[in-house]
Design an enzyme around this catalytic site. Structure first.
Site, PDB file in Angstrom:
ATOM      1  N   HIS A 181       7.142  -2.941  -6.332  1.00  0.00           N
ATOM      2  CA  HIS A 181       7.339  -2.083  -5.161  1.00  0.00           C
ATOM      3  C   HIS A 181       6.423  -0.879  -5.276  1.00  0.00           C
ATOM      4  O   HIS A 181       6.123  -0.426  -6.364  1.00  0.00           O
ATOM      5  CB  HIS A 181       8.815  -1.691  -5.052  1.00  0.00           C
ATOM      6  CG  HIS A 181       9.693  -2.898  -4.893  1.00  0.00           C
ATOM      7  ND1 HIS A 181       9.875  -3.516  -3.676  1.00  0.00           N
ATOM      8  CD2 HIS A 181      10.359  -3.638  -5.804  1.00  0.00           C
ATOM      9  CE1 HIS A 181      10.651  -4.578  -3.856  1.00  0.00           C
ATOM     10  NE2 HIS A 181      10.952  -4.676  -5.129  1.00  0.00           N
ATOM     11  N   GLY A 182       5.936  -0.403  -4.145  1.00  0.00           N
ATOM     12  CA  GLY A 182       5.007   0.724  -4.164  1.00  0.00           C
ATOM     13  C   GLY A 182       3.592   0.280  -3.847  1.00  0.00           C
ATOM     14  O   GLY A 182       2.668   1.074  -3.849  1.00  0.00           O
ATOM     15  N   CYS A 183       3.419  -1.015  -3.598  1.00  0.00           N
ATOM     16  CA  CYS A 183       2.117  -1.558  -3.218  1.00  0.00           C
ATOM     17  C   CYS A 183       2.176  -1.905  -1.729  1.00  0.00           C
ATOM     18  O   CYS A 183       3.182  -2.428  -1.269  1.00  0.00           O
ATOM     19  CB  CYS A 183       1.808  -2.831  -3.999  1.00  0.00           C
ATOM     20  SG  CYS A 183       1.722  -2.591  -5.770  1.00  0.00           S
ATOM     21  N   GLU A 184       1.095  -1.635  -1.010  1.00  0.00           N
ATOM     22  CA  GLU A 184       1.058  -2.009   0.408  1.00  0.00           C
ATOM     23  C   GLU A 184       0.975  -3.526   0.551  1.00  0.00           C
ATOM     24  O   GLU A 184       1.535  -4.096   1.461  1.00  0.00           O
ATOM     25  CB  GLU A 184      -0.142  -1.359   1.099  1.00  0.00           C
ATOM     26  CG  GLU A 184       0.105   0.096   1.418  1.00  0.00           C
ATOM     27  CD  GLU A 184      -1.029   0.731   2.193  1.00  0.00           C
ATOM     28  OE1 GLU A 184      -1.957   0.022   2.638  1.00  0.00           O
ATOM     29  OE2 GLU A 184      -0.986   1.951   2.349  1.00  0.00           O
ATOM     30  N   SER A 185       0.228  -4.161  -0.344  1.00  0.00           N
ATOM     31  CA  SER A 185       0.115  -5.627  -0.335  1.00  0.00           C
ATOM     32  C   SER A 185       1.271  -6.194  -1.146  1.00  0.00           C
ATOM     33  O   SER A 185       1.929  -5.485  -1.888  1.00  0.00           O
ATOM     34  CB  SER A 185      -1.200  -6.057  -1.003  1.00  0.00           C
ATOM     35  OG  SER A 185      -2.280  -5.401  -0.419  1.00  0.00           O
TER      36      SER A 185
END
Length: 136
Positions: free
Chosen positions: A49-53
């Protein structure tokens, strides 16, 4: 901290690249080297979590050293993950905690090309690695 062999190889290749276009092509090639994750490995539990992808991270520890597998739905992110994985391959938990991620991508000549969201995403992956290493 000594660089793993594959990290030295990546550094050598990126040092030879004469500009952003060549580095971008290299980045894609490194991304293609990532072993594909199985559908089971692409589970919510492995999602970072914390990634746009979409990014998944799978970890395994053998004799005190960490081995990671990662995947993403985005090509550039796969390349960045591949470069992160060669840098952390076989590190101990303590070494993982001390890794200078921005320093590594600057060495590769990619630091300036990392958008804030990509940079945040890579840091999220590194934090997840540290959490796994700490047994969280």
């Amino acid at each position: 901290m000594t660089l793993p062999a594959n990290a030295r190889s990546a550094l050598g290749a990126f040092e030879q690249a004469s500009g952003w276009e060549q580095r971008a092509r290299l980045l894609m090639q490194w991304g293609e080297r990532l072993a594909p994750l199985s559908e089971a490995e692409k589970s919510e539990a492995n999602r970072v979590h914390g990634c746009e992808s979409q990014v998944w991270l799978v970890a395994e520890q053998t004799a005190g050293h960490w081995h990671f597998k990662a995947g993403s739905d985005a090509r550039i992110i796969r390349g960045l993950l591949a470069l992160l994985l060669v840098r952390v391959e076989g590190l101990s938990s303590a070494e993982l905690q001390q890794l200078d991620l921005p320093g590594w991508f600057n060495q590769l000549g990619l630091g300036r090309q990392l958008s804030p969201s990509r940079s945040n995403g890579l840091n999220a992956v590194l934090q997840r690695m540290a959490q796994l290493a700490a047994g969280v």
